[in-house]
Scaffold this active site. Structure first.
Site, PDB file in Angstrom:
ATOM      1  N   ASP A 160       6.202   8.406   2.364  1.00  0.00           N
ATOM      2  CA  ASP A 160       5.231   8.100   3.414  1.00  0.00           C
ATOM      3  C   ASP A 160       4.501   9.375   3.850  1.00  0.00           C
ATOM      4  O   ASP A 160       5.087  10.459   3.845  1.00  0.00           O
ATOM      5  CB  ASP A 160       5.953   7.466   4.608  1.00  0.00           C
ATOM      6  CG  ASP A 160       4.992   6.857   5.612  1.00  0.00           C
ATOM      7  OD1 ASP A 160       3.862   6.490   5.227  1.00  0.00           O
ATOM      8  OD2 ASP A 160       5.369   6.737   6.793  1.00  0.00           O
ATOM      9  N   ASN A 217       1.082  -3.726   0.765  1.00  0.00           N
ATOM     10  CA  ASN A 217       0.030  -2.753   0.468  1.00  0.00           C
ATOM     11  C   ASN A 217      -1.245  -3.372  -0.102  1.00  0.00           C
ATOM     12  O   ASN A 217      -2.291  -2.705  -0.155  1.00  0.00           O
ATOM     13  CB  ASN A 217       0.535  -1.677  -0.488  1.00  0.00           C
ATOM     14  CG  ASN A 217       1.479  -0.687   0.161  1.00  0.00           C
ATOM     15  OD1 ASN A 217       2.304  -0.067  -0.499  1.00  0.00           O
ATOM     16  ND2 ASN A 217       1.377  -0.534   1.488  1.00  0.00           N
TER      17      ASN A 217
END
Length: 268
Positions: free
Chosen positions: A39, A87
């Site tokens: 991340d 996503n």
């Protein structure tokens, strides 16, 4: 859960730092499976006034560092969370770039992965990916399937809830539901055998970069007893020293699996 400060170690001192940290790692107490939530690519790019895709491209270096560092130590299984089922909500151009970067990574790194006897695998609903991406994935899987070194899983179009649903549907399709009902129900072991990670040890260590304190629908079943280590370091800046720091921290913890600490066990 332990949070580590994200100080980027400059390349000039990297080798020395890696050597110092490597000496602190007990090779007889390594995690059997490390899982990483990668991340911070977007924030890394934003801090530098760059487009988000620049962060994703920079993150490839961190992938290379972690794969190399894990294999060198002898970690049996490494799983990286590359693309989640959520996503797809991102802009089309960003998704297309991520898929292109994945293909580029495999094209450039597959020889090295194979040379180091690493077995490349994927987990997730990869059948829903673009055919050009699937071809590259299948090429990597086929070429390395006989390798006996570290198993390197990439989670693509993956979601922990989706994995559990897929496992239930697989059981039902195979008639396992009726069989289980007549035999007192399905066991945890039987259920786990239908997950994407069937046959692999559950993660001992879950690492998350960028300082976020959430697990983001990642390996929900498998991380039940994983030790969690969070660093404020953004993914493109993550390197071997950070990986080694996480492993050292892991080895200092007492894993009880719901039992009592040794101190209290000695009093009973």
């Amino acid at each position: 859960m332990q949070i580590a400060k994200g100080n980027v170690i400059r390349s000039t001192g990297m080798r020395k730092k890696v050597e110092e940290l490597s000496e602190q790692i007990d090779r007889n107490a390594l995690p059997a499976h490390i899982a990483i939530i990668m991340d911070g690519n977007g924030r890394w790019a934003r801090k530098r006034g760059l487009p988000r895709v620049a962060g994703h491209r920079a993150g490839i270096t961190a992938v290379r560092e972690v794969v190399e560092g894990s294999a060198e130590l002898g970690i049996p299984v490494l799983t990286l969370y590359a693309f989640s089922v959520e996503n797809w909500k991102r802009p089309h151009a960003e998704v297309a770039t991520l898929m292109q970067l994945l293909k580029e990574y495999l094209s450039k790194e597959l020889d090295n992965i194979h040379k180091n006897k690493i077995q490349f695998r994927t987990i997730g609903r990869t059948d829903e990916l673009d055919p050009s991406v699937r071809r590259e994935l299948e090429k990597g899987i086929d070429r390395t399937q006989a390798n006996t070194g570290m198993i390197f899983n990439v989670a693509l179009n993956y979601g922990g809830r989706a994995e559990i649903v897929d496992a239930v549907n697989r059981i039902l399709r195979n008639g396992g539901g009726k069989a289980a009902a007549s035999n007192g129900g399905i066991t945890e072991k039987e259920f786990a055998s239908h997950l994407y990670t069937a046959g692999l040890p559950d993660p001992d260590l879950l690492i998350r970069t960028s300082g976020e304190l959430r697990i983001s629908n990642f390996l929900l079943w498998q991380i039940a007893y994983a030790e969690i280590w969070v660093t404020e370091t953004l993914w493109p800046d993550f390197a071997k020293p950070h990986l080694y720091e996480a492993i050292i921290a892991f080895q200092k913890r007492e894993r009880r699996y719901g039992g009592l600490p040794q101190l209290f066990r000695n009093r009973t």
